[in-house]
Enzyme design. Structure first.
Site, PDB file in Angstrom:
ATOM      1  N   GLY A 125       0.328  -0.919   0.026  1.00 61.96           N
ATOM      2  CA  GLY A 125      -0.067   0.314   0.095  1.00 61.96           C
ATOM      3  C   GLY A 125       0.832   1.126  -0.196  1.00 61.96           C
ATOM      4  O   GLY A 125       2.064   1.614  -0.258  1.00 61.96           O
ATOM      5  N   GLN A 126       0.390   2.160  -0.337  1.00 60.04           N
ATOM      6  CA  GLN A 126       1.129   3.643  -0.419  1.00 60.04           C
ATOM      7  C   GLN A 126       1.608   3.826   0.579  1.00 60.04           C
ATOM      8  O   GLN A 126       3.138   4.044   1.425  1.00 60.04           O
ATOM      9  CB  GLN A 126      -0.400   4.921   0.087  1.00 60.04           C
ATOM     10  CG  GLN A 126       0.217   6.632  -0.281  1.00 60.04           C
ATOM     11  CD  GLN A 126      -1.068   7.692   0.239  1.00 60.04           C
ATOM     12  OE1 GLN A 126      -1.680   7.254   0.573  1.00 60.04           O
ATOM     13  NE2 GLN A 126      -0.057   8.582  -0.637  1.00 60.04           N
ATOM     14  N   TYR A 131     -15.762   3.456   5.564  1.00 64.54           N
ATOM     15  CA  TYR A 131     -14.288   3.052   6.518  1.00 64.54           C
ATOM     16  C   TYR A 131     -13.402   3.946   7.795  1.00 64.54           C
ATOM     17  O   TYR A 131     -13.481   3.288   8.754  1.00 64.54           O
ATOM     18  CB  TYR A 131     -13.512   4.043   5.282  1.00 64.54           C
ATOM     19  CG  TYR A 131     -11.793   4.880   5.574  1.00 64.54           C
ATOM     20  CD1 TYR A 131     -11.523   6.231   5.954  1.00 64.54           C
ATOM     21  CD2 TYR A 131     -11.149   3.397   5.385  1.00 64.54           C
ATOM     22  CE1 TYR A 131      -9.823   6.008   6.270  1.00 64.54           C
ATOM     23  CE2 TYR A 131      -9.832   4.111   6.053  1.00 64.54           C
ATOM     24  CZ  TYR A 131      -9.189   5.036   6.201  1.00 64.54           C
ATOM     25  OH  TYR A 131      -8.086   5.532   5.933  1.00 64.54           O
TER      26      TYR A 131
HETATM   27  C1  VAH Z   1      -8.526   8.002   2.782  1.00 63.99           C
HETATM   28  N1  VAH Z   1      -5.928   8.995   2.145  1.00 63.99           N
HETATM   29  O1  VAH Z   1      -8.491   9.122   2.061  1.00 63.99           O
HETATM   30  C2  VAH Z   1      -7.494   8.156   3.736  1.00 63.99           C
HETATM   31  C3  VAH Z   1      -6.903   8.843   4.851  1.00 63.99           C
HETATM   32  C4  VAH Z   1      -7.578  11.397   6.407  1.00 63.99           C
HETATM   33  C5  VAH Z   1      -7.455  10.198   4.344  1.00 63.99           C
HETATM   34  O2  VAH Z   1      -7.820   8.056   5.619  1.00 63.99           O
HETATM   35  O3  VAH Z   1      -9.490   7.524   2.756  1.00 63.99           O
END
Ligand code: VAH
Length: 314
Positions: free
Chosen positions: A9-10, A141
């Site tokens: 991953g990144q 998420y």
């Molecule tokens: C996202 N890069 O955009 C992630 C991160 C705060 C952003 O959690 O889901």
């Protein structure tokens, strides 16, 4: 031996390379659901294909390695998660449970698990968001990160597992592409500036979001993991900050190098996600507890990103 799950991953790819520099290539096992495309990741040390939803894959690894630390970075990010909510919840939560239980079984000393500013929601104070505040995330998420924080705190309180966590802002780096987040525009814009001299941004011009350059995110993660356990008093996850900017402001920073660079705005579904997140974060608790302080601001990040991307592209 250290295990990095989600090593392609990144964040995982950069953290793996940094950990290998510190602990030695053979002592850092990179693991992911698929083989890495990145040559330096493939060639710098051991790689294992595992599915973190299959506990047997973890116990099979334990039959060959003795793990002392685990960095569990595998997850579905905010934008991708909204396209596949049930799977995002399953991977983010069952993956975490499998790793926490595996770490307990194996007597792993320290576990790292990333949280995010996505744990905050529409009713969270959006300016200088405090360490302890209202959290009403409205993405799968963010919900999974909020629940994950509660469970990490529970495994520390109940079983004494030394699991540590940071609420990352948007992360920007040149070594790996981001994987389906709402802040990915801040990486894409650099690639497009070099490739096409213009960028169509999926967020509106004045969308202010907390952001961080990858070297700072790596520094924060290692500072947190190397701090003595008694300094880590927040066992859910620490607020972490470096800068906040809008698409208009990062475009202006790029125009210091490319005066003819142009940006246009075409907000998509990710605009609603961005609008539910804080604009600036108060990370004073991380600074007090384990001495956090960032090194990069918007212009020094832009200068470094373009310096490296130009080298890679030429
Ligand atoms: C996202 N890069 O955009 C992630 C991160 C705060 C952003 O959690 O889901």
């Amino acid at each position: 031996t250290i295990l990095v799950i989600g090593a392609c991953g990144q964040l995982g790819s950069e953290l793996t390379l940094e950990l290998r520099k510190i602990y030695g290539n053979a002592n850092v096992i990179a693991a992911d659901i698929q083989f890495p495309k990145q040559a330096d990741l493939r060639e710098s040390g051991p790689f294992e294909i595992i599915d973190v939803l299959t506990p047997q894959h973890l116990s099979e690894l334990a039959s060959r390695y003795k793990f002392t630390q685990i960095y569990h970075l595998a997850a579905i990010l905010s934008a991708t998660g909204e396209k596949n909510p049930k799977f995002a919840w399953r991977l983010n939560m069952d993956g975490l449970f499998n790793v926490l239980d595996f770490a307990l079984e194996q007597g792993v000393k320290k576990v790292y698990w990333p949280s995010s500013i996505a744990v905050f929601g529409p009713n969270t104070p959006r300016l200088n968001t405090p360490q302890h505040t209202i959290m009403d995330p409205n993405t799968v998420y963010g919900i999974s990160k909020q629940a994950g924080e509660r469970w990490c705190n529970y495994y520390f309180d109940k079983y004494g597992l030394d699991v540590r966590s940071l609420r990352y802002p948007g992360l920007i780096g040149y070594k790996a592409l981001p994987g389906g987040g709402t802040t990915d525009y801040a990486v894409d814009i650099f690639h497009q500036a070099l490739a096409k001299g213009t960028y169509k941004c999926f967020l509106s011009a004045h969308t202010r979001l907390p952001m961080m350059y990858m070297p700072d995110a790596i520094k924060a993660t290692l500072d947190l993991m190397h701090a003595p356990a008694e300094q880590i008093k927040e066992r859910s996850s620490y607020n972490l900050a470096a800068m906040s900017f809008t698409p208009e402001e990062i475009a202006t920073s790029i125009q210091r190098h490319f005066p003819d660079f142009t940006i246009t705005y075409d907000p998509d579904a990710r605009q609603q996600i961005a609008d539910s997140w804080p604009q600036t974060i108060d990370d004073s608790v991380a600074r007090q507890h384990w001495g956090w302080s960032p090194s990069y601001d918007l212009d020094s990040m832009t200068d470094d990103m373009l310096l490296h991307l130009r080298r890679i592209n030429n």
